[in-house]
Design a protein around this motif. Structure first.
Motif, mmCIF file in Angstrom:
data_model
loop_
_atom_site.group_PDB
_atom_site.id
_atom_site.type_symbol
_atom_site.label_atom_id
_atom_site.label_comp_id
_atom_site.label_asym_id
_atom_site.label_seq_id
_atom_site.Cartn_x
_atom_site.Cartn_y
_atom_site.Cartn_z
ATOM 1 N N ASP A 42 -0.587 -5.834 1.907
ATOM 2 C CA ASP A 42 0.623 -5.293 1.294
ATOM 3 C C ASP A 42 0.424 -3.828 0.907
ATOM 4 O O ASP A 42 -0.706 -3.344 0.765
ATOM 5 C CB ASP A 42 0.984 -6.072 0.027
ATOM 6 N N LEU A 43 1.539 -3.135 0.714
ATOM 7 C CA LEU A 43 1.482 -1.761 0.219
ATOM 8 C C LEU A 43 0.995 -1.786 -1.228
ATOM 9 O O LEU A 43 1.629 -2.402 -2.094
ATOM 10 C CB LEU A 43 2.879 -1.121 0.290
ATOM 11 N N GLN A 44 -0.126 -1.148 -1.464
ATOM 12 C CA GLN A 44 -0.695 -1.129 -2.808
ATOM 13 C C GLN A 44 -1.472 0.165 -3.008
ATOM 14 O O GLN A 44 -2.462 0.409 -2.324
ATOM 15 C CB GLN A 44 -1.604 -2.336 -3.029
ATOM 16 N N PHE A 45 -1.011 0.992 -3.927
ATOM 17 C CA PHE A 45 -1.697 2.257 -4.210
ATOM 18 C C PHE A 45 -1.247 2.792 -5.560
ATOM 19 O O PHE A 45 -0.204 2.399 -6.090
ATOM 20 C CB PHE A 45 -1.393 3.295 -3.116
ATOM 21 N N GLN A 46 -2.028 3.702 -6.089
ATOM 22 C CA GLN A 46 -1.680 4.448 -7.297
ATOM 23 C C GLN A 46 -2.380 5.793 -7.185
ATOM 24 O O GLN A 46 -3.594 5.877 -7.324
ATOM 25 C CB GLN A 46 -2.128 3.695 -8.555
ATOM 26 N N LEU A 47 -1.596 6.846 -6.911
ATOM 27 C CA LEU A 47 -2.168 8.143 -6.606
ATOM 28 C C LEU A 47 -1.396 9.259 -7.309
ATOM 29 O O LEU A 47 -0.218 9.103 -7.639
ATOM 30 C CB LEU A 47 -2.129 8.393 -5.098
#
Length: 204
Positions: A42-47
């Motif tokens: 799944d789309l998963q990020f924190q930037l």
């Protein structure tokens, strides 16, 4: 020198990603792009994003996302891809309001979040540019099997002048963050539009 991996290596990576895809997917839908449902996370990020804000996958829930890895100084494939994705949004009409382009820079040394956002804004005001630390970018690239390499500056060149090689392809996630499609660099705008319309309708 083009800032890309060779076409042969890209195709090898693509084939590795798409192994056995014919056995899965939405059988009632005639996809033109590569169906990666169930084969990528799944789309998963924190930037970091522009203006000192943090951008995360949670901010994009409810949106269909076209994810692309590159860098602002890229001389060829990145501006070409950004222009193509902008054309896709234009052709989607009203459906485009629920679609976002997400551009992740693999060159955090030169691409600050503000610089990157200014770059994507030149193509589409709804596009989002993010980058991060070397580790953050490496982790995200590994998550989606993206290959890239930052070359050393040539003897006598400034430390800010160097080439970046990166694989190409657009990862498409539905409005719940599920990975659904992968577009290669050879896909036509019409084919991407066709599948984006089908995906938006399927998940409406």
């Amino acid at each position: 020198m083009p800032a890309i991996l060779t076409r042969r290596l890209w195709r090898a990576l693509l084939l590795a990603t798409c192994t056995l895809l014919a056995a899965c997917g939405d059988r009632a839908v005639n996809w033109t792009l590569y169906d990666v449902k169930g084969h990528l996370p799944d789309l998963q990020f924190q930037l970091p994003g522009a203006g000192g804000k943090t951008v995360s996958s949670e901010d994009l829930k409810g949106k269909t996302v076209m994810l692309f890895f590159g860098y602002a100084s890229c001389p060829d494939i990145c501006p070409t891809t950004m222009a193509q994705l902008t054309a896709v949004l234009e052709q989607l009409g009203d459906d485009a309001q629920n679609v976002r382009i997400l551009f992740v820079s693999v060159d955090p040394h030169r691409d600050t979040p503000d610089k990157l956002q200014a770059y994507v804004d030149a193509f589409n005001k709804q596009a989002i540019g993010v980058t991060g630390t070397e580790k953050q970018i490496a982790d995200l690239a590994r998550r989606y099997r993206v290959a890239y390499q930052i070359e050393k500056p040539r003897p006598g060149d400034s430390a800010e002048i160097y080439d970046v090689r990166h694989s190409r392809g657009v990862y498409i996630f539905d409005n719940t963050g599920k990975a659904r499609l992968l577009a290669s660099d050879t896909e036509s705008t019409a084919d991407i539009v066709k599948d984006m319309r089908q995906l938006v309708e399927l998940t409406r």
